[in-house]
Write an enzyme that holds these catalytic residues in place. Structure first.
Site, PDB file in Angstrom:
ATOM      1  N   ASP A 156      65.419  47.339  21.991  1.00 27.80           N
ATOM      2  CA  ASP A 156      64.666  46.098  22.203  1.00 27.80           C
ATOM      3  C   ASP A 156      64.506  45.338  20.885  1.00 27.80           C
ATOM      4  O   ASP A 156      63.945  44.241  20.865  1.00 27.80           O
ATOM      5  CB  ASP A 156      63.323  46.348  22.901  1.00 27.80           C
ATOM      6  CG  ASP A 156      62.419  47.300  22.137  1.00 27.80           C
ATOM      7  OD1 ASP A 156      62.813  47.795  21.075  1.00 27.80           O
ATOM      8  OD2 ASP A 156      61.283  47.548  22.626  1.00 27.80           O
ATOM      9  N   SER A 157      65.071  45.883  19.792  1.00 24.25           N
ATOM     10  CA  SER A 157      65.205  45.119  18.549  1.00 24.25           C
ATOM     11  C   SER A 157      66.013  43.848  18.802  1.00 24.25           C
ATOM     12  O   SER A 157      65.990  42.941  17.964  1.00 24.25           O
ATOM     13  CB  SER A 157      65.881  45.968  17.470  1.00 24.25           C
ATOM     14  OG  SER A 157      67.081  46.548  17.952  1.00 24.25           O
ATOM     15  N   GLU A 197      58.719  54.623  23.821  1.00 29.07           N
ATOM     16  CA  GLU A 197      57.996  54.861  22.577  1.00 29.07           C
ATOM     17  C   GLU A 197      56.692  55.611  22.815  1.00 29.07           C
ATOM     18  O   GLU A 197      55.980  55.336  23.781  1.00 29.07           O
ATOM     19  CB  GLU A 197      57.676  53.520  21.890  1.00 29.07           C
ATOM     20  CG  GLU A 197      58.913  52.773  21.448  1.00 29.07           C
ATOM     21  CD  GLU A 197      58.597  51.491  20.673  1.00 29.07           C
ATOM     22  OE1 GLU A 197      57.411  51.232  20.345  1.00 29.07           O
ATOM     23  OE2 GLU A 197      59.556  50.748  20.394  1.00 29.07           O
ATOM     24  N   GLU A 223      61.045  57.260  13.508  1.00 36.18           N
ATOM     25  CA  GLU A 223      61.176  56.032  12.712  1.00 36.18           C
ATOM     26  C   GLU A 223      60.098  55.975  11.625  1.00 36.18           C
ATOM     27  O   GLU A 223      58.897  56.086  11.912  1.00 36.18           O
ATOM     28  CB  GLU A 223      61.050  54.806  13.638  1.00 36.18           C
ATOM     29  CG  GLU A 223      61.149  53.492  12.888  1.00 36.18           C
ATOM     30  CD  GLU A 223      61.368  52.270  13.761  1.00 36.18           C
ATOM     31  OE1 GLU A 223      61.492  52.425  15.001  1.00 36.18           O
ATOM     32  OE2 GLU A 223      61.426  51.158  13.195  1.00 36.18           O
TER      33      GLU A 223
HETATM   34  O1  KIV Z   1      65.047  48.875  19.246  1.00 41.63           O
HETATM   35  C1  KIV Z   1      65.608  49.500  18.344  1.00 41.63           C
HETATM   36  O2  KIV Z   1      66.572  49.035  17.726  1.00 41.63           O
HETATM   37  C2  KIV Z   1      65.111  50.822  17.993  1.00 41.63           C
HETATM   38  C3  KIV Z   1      65.653  51.433  16.729  1.00 41.63           C
HETATM   39  C4  KIV Z   1      64.973  50.826  15.567  1.00 41.63           C
HETATM   40  C5  KIV Z   1      65.513  52.911  16.734  1.00 41.63           C
HETATM   41  O3  KIV Z   1      64.301  51.363  18.670  1.00 41.63           O
END
Ligand code: KIV
Length: 267
Positions: free
Chosen positions: A47-48, A117, A184
């Site tokens: 979700d980044s 998460e 993380e």
């Molecule tokens: O959404 C993402 O890219 C992530 C990574 C930072 C592990 O969760």
């Protein structure tokens, strides 16, 4: 399923053999082909994408529709890697929502695993999803979806009490059936200890190089992030060459343990 498709079980075998796992975020078909061609084991539709593709300052605005769309773009052309899709903010806030979200991410999105998460209620949710056949990747340490509660993007588990909570949560998530754990922004010593203790592979980001594998945000490691990229990341385009060569250099550096180096290990 092709015989050489990467799975949770094959990643656990890599851990047992001491082979480090190379993971990158991926949000579309074009990069999926490049990343698989360069040998990346795990493609995380993170979700980044809310930050690197959509320009938001957090991952909170990302919706389930966005995640399903990008997961589909990746899984449609993926031939070998394990495709993991993030469950976005609030999409697993109840058992019913979690089951419905996993159904869409795996059914429409084509993901083979979902990532959520935190611990607490996420432990029960992990048990529920795995009971219904949805493999789960857990995510502890810095939890970007909780940034408004955390008050910023900060390292977690730096004192003994914080480290003990992360350890207890990791064991609970493994017991609940998680297949993988992303850690993380935690101190390297804590990540190394958990990688040694847990049976499931631990994939680090900002967590030192003694994890079972590494993940980076694709746009950070290609030097596409505006401003200063996270200090634990590295721009693999900085020596010139093509995108494919940069990704292959990342895979080689993860496999050999050269990345992350001391300069990328902050705690
Ligand atoms: O959404 C993402 O890219 C992530 C990574 C930072 C592990 O969760």
């Amino acid at each position: 399923m092709p015989v050489d498709r990467t799975t949770g079980a094959s990643l656990a075998n890599m851990k047992r053999r001491g082979e480090r796992i190379a993971c990158l975020t991926c949000y579309d078909a074009a990069f999926c082909r490049v990343l698989e061609g360069a040998g990346v084991d795990v493609l995380l539709v993170g979700d980044s994408l809310g930050m690197v593709l959509q320009g938001h300052s957090t991952t909170v605005p990302v919706t389930l529709d966005h995640m399903v769309y990008h997961s589909r773009c990746v899984s449609r052309v993926s031939e070998r890697a394990l495709v993991i899709a993030d469950m976005p903010f609030m999409s697993y806030a109840s058992p019913e929502r979690a089951l419905a979200a996993a159904e869409r991410l795996m059914g429409e999105g084509g993901a083979a695993m979902v990532k959520l998460e935190g611990a607490g209620p996420a432990v029960e949710t992990t048990a529920l999803l795995t009971r219904y056949g949805a493999p789960v990747c857990a995510h502890l340490g810095l939890l970007p979806q909780s940034v408004h509660q955390l008050g910023g993007y900060r390292y977690q588990g730096k004192d003994d009490d914080g480290a003990a909570v992360i350890r207890a949560d990791a064991l609970a998530l493994q017991d609940a059936g998680a297949s993988l754990l992303v850690l993380e922004c935690v101190p390297a010593e804590l990540a190394a200890a958990l990688s040694a203790e847990l049976l499931i592979p631990v994939i680090g980001i900002g967590a030192g190089n003694r994890c079972d594998g590494q993940v980076l945000v694709l746009h950070d490691m290609l030097g596409l992030t505006p401003g200063r990229p996270p200090r634990f990341s590295r721009n693999f385009m900085d020596t010139g060459g093509s995108v494919s060569e940069a990704v292959a250099a990342y895979v080689a550096a993860v496999r050999s343990g050269a990345f992350p180096g001391p300069e990328h290990t902050l705690f």
